[in-house]
Design a protein around this motif. Sequence first.
Motif, mmCIF file in Angstrom:
data_model
loop_
_atom_site.group_PDB
_atom_site.id
_atom_site.type_symbol
_atom_site.label_atom_id
_atom_site.label_comp_id
_atom_site.label_asym_id
_atom_site.label_seq_id
_atom_site.Cartn_x
_atom_site.Cartn_y
_atom_site.Cartn_z
ATOM 1 N N ILE A 79 0.847 -1.186 0.000
ATOM 2 C CA ILE A 79 0.000 0.000 0.000
ATOM 3 C C ILE A 79 0.884 1.237 0.000
ATOM 4 C CG2 ILE A 79 -1.962 -1.102 1.145
ATOM 5 C CD1 ILE A 79 -0.947 -0.015 3.779
ATOM 6 N N ARG A 80 0.302 2.371 -0.408
ATOM 7 C CA ARG A 80 1.047 3.638 -0.409
ATOM 8 C C ARG A 80 0.092 4.769 -0.067
ATOM 9 N NH1 ARG A 80 2.637 7.215 -4.783
ATOM 10 N NH2 ARG A 80 1.811 5.675 -6.196
ATOM 11 N N VAL A 81 0.547 5.664 0.819
ATOM 12 C CA VAL A 81 -0.257 6.834 1.186
ATOM 13 C C VAL A 81 -0.066 7.880 0.098
ATOM 14 C CG1 VAL A 81 -0.601 8.683 2.866
ATOM 15 C CG2 VAL A 81 -0.124 6.357 3.648
ATOM 16 N N ILE A 82 -1.162 8.286 -0.526
ATOM 17 C CA ILE A 82 -1.138 9.276 -1.600
ATOM 18 C C ILE A 82 -1.276 10.686 -1.033
ATOM 19 C CG2 ILE A 82 -2.273 10.046 -3.719
ATOM 20 C CD1 ILE A 82 -0.978 7.306 -3.946
ATOM 21 N N LYS A 83 -2.143 10.824 -0.038
ATOM 22 C CA LYS A 83 -2.389 12.149 0.528
ATOM 23 C C LYS A 83 -2.920 12.005 1.945
ATOM 24 C CE LYS A 83 -4.653 16.512 -0.349
ATOM 25 N NZ LYS A 83 -5.195 17.394 -1.332
ATOM 26 N N ARG A 84 -2.535 12.958 2.787
ATOM 27 C CA ARG A 84 -3.055 13.037 4.158
ATOM 28 C C ARG A 84 -3.695 14.402 4.334
ATOM 29 N NH1 ARG A 84 -0.404 9.740 8.331
ATOM 30 N NH2 ARG A 84 -1.160 11.341 9.738
ATOM 31 N N VAL A 85 -4.838 14.428 4.949
ATOM 32 C CA VAL A 85 -5.503 15.678 5.284
ATOM 33 C C VAL A 85 -5.351 15.859 6.798
ATOM 34 C CG1 VAL A 85 -7.698 16.917 5.319
ATOM 35 C CG2 VAL A 85 -7.139 15.420 3.397
ATOM 36 N N MET A 86 -4.900 17.044 7.206
ATOM 37 C CA MET A 86 -4.664 17.301 8.623
ATOM 38 C C MET A 86 -5.868 16.876 9.459
ATOM 39 S SD MET A 86 -2.155 18.692 10.330
ATOM 40 C CE MET A 86 -1.443 20.301 10.256
ATOM 41 N N LYS A 87 -5.656 15.921 10.348
ATOM 42 C CA LYS A 87 -6.696 15.388 11.232
ATOM 43 C C LYS A 87 -7.906 14.868 10.461
ATOM 44 C CE LYS A 87 -5.371 17.975 15.261
ATOM 45 N NZ LYS A 87 -5.773 18.577 16.492
ATOM 46 N N GLY A 88 -7.725 14.576 9.186
ATOM 47 C CA GLY A 88 -8.807 14.051 8.366
ATOM 48 C C GLY A 88 -8.418 12.724 7.771
ATOM 49 N N PRO A 89 -9.055 12.351 6.673
ATOM 50 C CA PRO A 89 -8.813 11.045 6.067
ATOM 51 C C PRO A 89 -7.467 10.958 5.345
ATOM 52 C CG PRO A 89 -10.348 12.301 4.743
ATOM 53 C CD PRO A 89 -10.090 13.106 5.984
ATOM 54 N N LEU A 90 -7.087 9.730 5.023
ATOM 55 C CA LEU A 90 -5.896 9.442 4.234
ATOM 56 C C LEU A 90 -6.339 8.867 2.901
ATOM 57 C CD1 LEU A 90 -5.120 8.759 7.356
ATOM 58 C CD2 LEU A 90 -3.152 7.700 6.334
ATOM 59 N N ALA A 91 -5.689 9.249 1.822
ATOM 60 C CA ALA A 91 -5.914 8.612 0.521
ATOM 61 C C ALA A 91 -4.827 7.555 0.379
ATOM 62 C CB ALA A 91 -5.823 9.625 -0.607
ATOM 63 N N VAL A 92 -5.242 6.303 0.202
ATOM 64 C CA VAL A 92 -4.314 5.188 0.184
ATOM 65 C C VAL A 92 -4.494 4.382 -1.093
ATOM 66 C CG1 VAL A 92 -3.524 3.134 1.423
ATOM 67 C CG2 VAL A 92 -4.470 5.061 2.699
ATOM 68 N N LYS A 93 -3.382 4.083 -1.761
ATOM 69 C CA LYS A 93 -3.415 3.291 -2.982
ATOM 70 C C LYS A 93 -3.168 1.825 -2.622
ATOM 71 C CE LYS A 93 -1.801 3.369 -7.722
ATOM 72 N NZ LYS A 93 -3.021 3.767 -8.385
ATOM 73 N N VAL A 94 -4.079 0.961 -3.077
ATOM 74 C CA VAL A 94 -3.979 -0.483 -2.892
ATOM 75 C C VAL A 94 -4.131 -1.085 -4.274
ATOM 76 C CG1 VAL A 94 -4.974 -2.527 -1.805
ATOM 77 C CG2 VAL A 94 -5.074 -0.332 -0.635
ATOM 78 N N GLY A 95 -3.075 -1.692 -4.781
ATOM 79 C CA GLY A 95 -3.130 -2.204 -6.150
ATOM 80 C C GLY A 95 -3.334 -1.044 -7.109
ATOM 81 N N GLU A 96 -4.342 -1.136 -7.943
ATOM 82 C CA GLU A 96 -4.643 -0.067 -8.899
ATOM 83 C C GLU A 96 -5.736 0.875 -8.400
ATOM 84 O OE1 GLU A 96 -2.851 0.458 -11.711
ATOM 85 O OE2 GLU A 96 -1.619 -1.150 -10.882
ATOM 86 N N SER A 97 -6.211 0.672 -7.188
ATOM 87 C CA SER A 97 -7.315 1.464 -6.649
ATOM 88 C C SER A 97 -6.836 2.410 -5.556
ATOM 89 C CB SER A 97 -8.391 0.543 -6.068
ATOM 90 O OG SER A 97 -8.873 -0.320 -7.062
ATOM 91 N N THR A 98 -7.536 3.519 -5.389
ATOM 92 C CA THR A 98 -7.252 4.476 -4.330
ATOM 93 C C THR A 98 -8.494 4.621 -3.460
ATOM 94 O OG1 THR A 98 -5.708 5.665 -5.744
ATOM 95 C CG2 THR A 98 -6.506 6.831 -3.810
ATOM 96 N N PHE A 99 -8.299 4.581 -2.159
ATOM 97 C CA PHE A 99 -9.404 4.678 -1.212
ATOM 98 C C PHE A 99 -9.122 5.762 -0.192
ATOM 99 C CE2 PHE A 99 -9.180 0.248 -2.558
ATOM 100 C CZ PHE A 99 -10.460 0.065 -3.052
ATOM 101 N N ALA A 100 -10.173 6.391 0.314
ATOM 102 C CA ALA A 100 -10.065 7.325 1.428
ATOM 103 C C ALA A 100 -10.430 6.559 2.690
ATOM 104 C CB ALA A 100 -11.003 8.508 1.239
ATOM 105 N N LEU A 101 -9.524 6.589 3.656
ATOM 106 C CA LEU A 101 -9.775 5.928 4.934
ATOM 107 C C LEU A 101 -9.802 6.955 6.048
ATOM 108 C CD1 LEU A 101 -7.418 2.809 4.927
ATOM 109 C CD2 LEU A 101 -9.813 2.943 4.259
ATOM 110 N N ARG A 102 -10.747 6.791 6.951
ATOM 111 C CA ARG A 102 -10.763 7.624 8.142
ATOM 112 C C ARG A 102 -9.634 7.163 9.057
ATOM 113 N NH1 ARG A 102 -17.010 6.440 8.879
ATOM 114 N NH2 ARG A 102 -16.164 4.510 8.059
ATOM 115 N N ARG A 103 -9.187 8.059 9.924
ATOM 116 C CA ARG A 103 -8.037 7.754 10.789
ATOM 117 C C ARG A 103 -8.270 6.493 11.610
ATOM 118 N NH1 ARG A 103 -3.706 11.602 10.719
ATOM 119 N NH2 ARG A 103 -4.247 12.737 8.844
ATOM 120 N N PHE A 104 -9.467 6.314 12.170
ATOM 121 C CA PHE A 104 -9.689 5.147 13.014
ATOM 122 C C PHE A 104 -9.627 3.864 12.192
ATOM 123 C CE2 PHE A 104 -14.092 5.148 11.642
ATOM 124 C CZ PHE A 104 -14.477 3.814 11.771
#
Length: 84
Positions: A49-74
């Motif tokens: 996996i790779r972190v594409i973007k982090r939003v201060m105290k917000g979600p992370l955009a994470v690349k898994v394979g060919e897809s990108t997902f936004a995950l909440r911190r928890f």
Amino acid sequence: MNHAALPTLDSLTTGQSATVVHLAPGAQEGGIDVQRRLMELGFVPGERIRVIKRVMKGPLAVKVGESTFALRRFEAALVSIKAD
């Protein structure tokens, strides 16, 4: 292996890569098993996996394979990783 001692996905910075080691059992949210949802999205042990973007105290955009997902911190905190 003591998974509690491993870093978690929410500790990565933008651009960092890692390998999923373990998913902690998550709480139910709105009747949805968070751990199962993450596995269905591709967050499974051995997956890179790779972190594409982090939003201060917000979600992370994470690349898994060919897809990108936004995950909440928890959610990201449930994913134990081995950083590259």
